[in-house]
Design a protein around this motif. Sequence first.
Motif, short mmCIF file in Angstrom:
data_model
loop_
_atom_site.label_atom_id
_atom_site.label_comp_id
_atom_site.label_asym_id
_atom_site.label_seq_id
_atom_site.Cartn_x
_atom_site.Cartn_y
_atom_site.Cartn_z
N ALA A 19 -5.80 -0.94 -27.21
CA ALA A 19 -5.15 -0.25 -26.09
C ALA A 19 -4.41 -1.12 -24.94
N THR A 20 -3.61 -0.77 -24.12
CA THR A 20 -2.84 -1.46 -23.32
C THR A 20 -2.35 -0.68 -22.14
N ALA A 21 -2.29 -1.26 -21.03
CA ALA A 21 -1.79 -0.42 -19.82
C ALA A 21 -1.34 -1.56 -18.93
N MET A 22 0.00 -0.87 -18.12
CA MET A 22 0.43 -1.87 -17.06
C MET A 22 -0.12 -1.16 -15.84
N VAL A 23 -0.55 -1.94 -14.91
CA VAL A 23 -1.45 -1.54 -13.83
C VAL A 23 -0.64 -2.11 -12.38
N ASP A 24 -0.69 -1.40 -11.54
CA ASP A 24 -0.31 -1.87 -10.10
C ASP A 24 -1.78 -2.38 -9.12
N ILE A 25 -1.52 -3.54 -8.86
CA ILE A 25 -2.71 -4.48 -8.41
C ILE A 25 -3.09 -3.86 -7.11
N GLU A 26 -2.10 -3.15 -6.17
CA GLU A 26 -2.14 -2.78 -4.86
C GLU A 26 -3.00 -1.72 -4.86
N ILE A 81 -6.11 -9.88 -19.14
CA ILE A 81 -5.42 -9.36 -17.94
C ILE A 81 -4.26 -10.49 -17.49
N HIS A 82 -2.91 -9.97 -17.83
CA HIS A 82 -1.90 -10.94 -17.55
C HIS A 82 -1.00 -10.32 -16.50
N PRO A 83 -1.33 -11.13 -15.34
CA PRO A 83 -0.46 -10.98 -14.16
C PRO A 83 1.10 -11.07 -14.33
N LEU A 84 1.89 -10.26 -13.91
CA LEU A 84 3.46 -10.29 -14.11
C LEU A 84 3.96 -11.06 -12.92
N THR A 85 5.02 -12.01 -13.02
CA THR A 85 5.46 -13.18 -12.17
C THR A 85 6.49 -12.11 -11.48
N ALA A 86 6.61 -12.87 -10.41
CA ALA A 86 7.75 -12.26 -9.21
C ALA A 86 9.03 -11.70 -10.00
N ALA A 87 9.20 -12.45 -10.74
CA ALA A 87 10.75 -12.10 -11.38
C ALA A 87 10.68 -10.85 -12.33
N GLY A 89 8.03 -8.32 -11.85
CA GLY A 89 7.12 -7.21 -10.76
C GLY A 89 6.19 -7.81 -10.30
N GLN A 90 5.86 -8.69 -9.11
CA GLN A 90 4.80 -9.12 -8.69
C GLN A 90 3.92 -7.96 -8.26
N GLY A 91 2.72 -8.08 -8.30
CA GLY A 91 1.90 -6.73 -7.97
C GLY A 91 1.76 -6.08 -8.95
N LEU A 92 1.83 -6.21 -10.54
CA LEU A 92 1.52 -5.83 -11.82
C LEU A 92 0.70 -6.64 -12.52
N ASN A 114 6.27 -13.00 -23.85
CA ASN A 114 7.54 -12.42 -24.31
C ASN A 114 7.96 -11.13 -23.70
N ILE A 115 6.70 -10.34 -23.81
CA ILE A 115 6.95 -9.02 -23.47
C ILE A 115 7.43 -8.88 -21.98
N GLU A 116 6.68 -9.62 -21.21
CA GLU A 116 6.89 -9.88 -19.81
C GLU A 116 8.19 -10.37 -19.39
N LYS A 117 8.81 -11.15 -20.31
CA LYS A 117 10.32 -11.84 -20.04
C LYS A 117 11.28 -10.40 -20.03
N ALA A 118 10.96 -9.58 -20.96
CA ALA A 118 11.85 -8.31 -21.09
C ALA A 118 11.77 -7.31 -20.19
N ILE A 119 10.51 -7.37 -19.56
CA ILE A 119 10.41 -5.99 -18.59
C ILE A 119 11.31 -6.14 -17.31
N GLU A 120 11.92 -4.89 -17.01
CA GLU A 120 12.67 -4.58 -16.00
C GLU A 120 12.04 -3.48 -14.85
N ILE A 121 11.68 -3.89 -13.93
CA ILE A 121 11.02 -2.88 -13.07
C ILE A 121 11.92 -2.45 -11.95
#
Length: 121
Positions: A19-26, A81-87, A89-92, A114-121
Motif C-alpha cells: 500500500a502507498t499514499a501521498m500525504v500532506d504534512i500540514e 516515509i519519504h518526504p518530497l523535496t521543495a522541487a 512539493g515541499q510539505g508532502l 525516481n518517482i519523486e523526480k517525475a511528480i508534478e504538483i
Amino acid sequence: MATPNEAVQAALKIDGAKATAMVDIETGMTLATAGSGIDLEVAGAGNTEVLRAKLRVMDSTGIQGPIEDIMIILKDQFHIIHPLTAATGQGLFLYLALEKDKANLAMARRQLENIEKAIEI
C-alpha cells in the motif's frame, strides 16, 4: 510528469509493495492512495505525526539537513516515509508499506527517488 495518483500507482509497482499514499504534512490528509491491507487514511495521519516528531527533535537538537527517508521495520513489513523535496512539493511525503519477504529495501528507496523526480504538483 506524474500526478499524485500516477505517483502512488507507480509506487505500488515496486516489488513487495502492499500500500502507498501521498500525504500532506500540514494536515495529515492523503492526496492519493493505492493498494490494500492498510487503512491509508489512518496511516497517513499517523505517519504525519512521526515525521513531525522527528522534525521537532531535529530542531531541538540542532541537527541540520533534510530527511531523506524514515524507515520503520516490522516483523514482516518495511514502512518508508519519504518526504518530497521543495522541487516536487515541499510539505508532502510518500508513504510506502512493503512486504519484507518480497521487497528489496535499497531498490525500493531508489525507486521512490525516481518517482519523486517525475511528480508534478
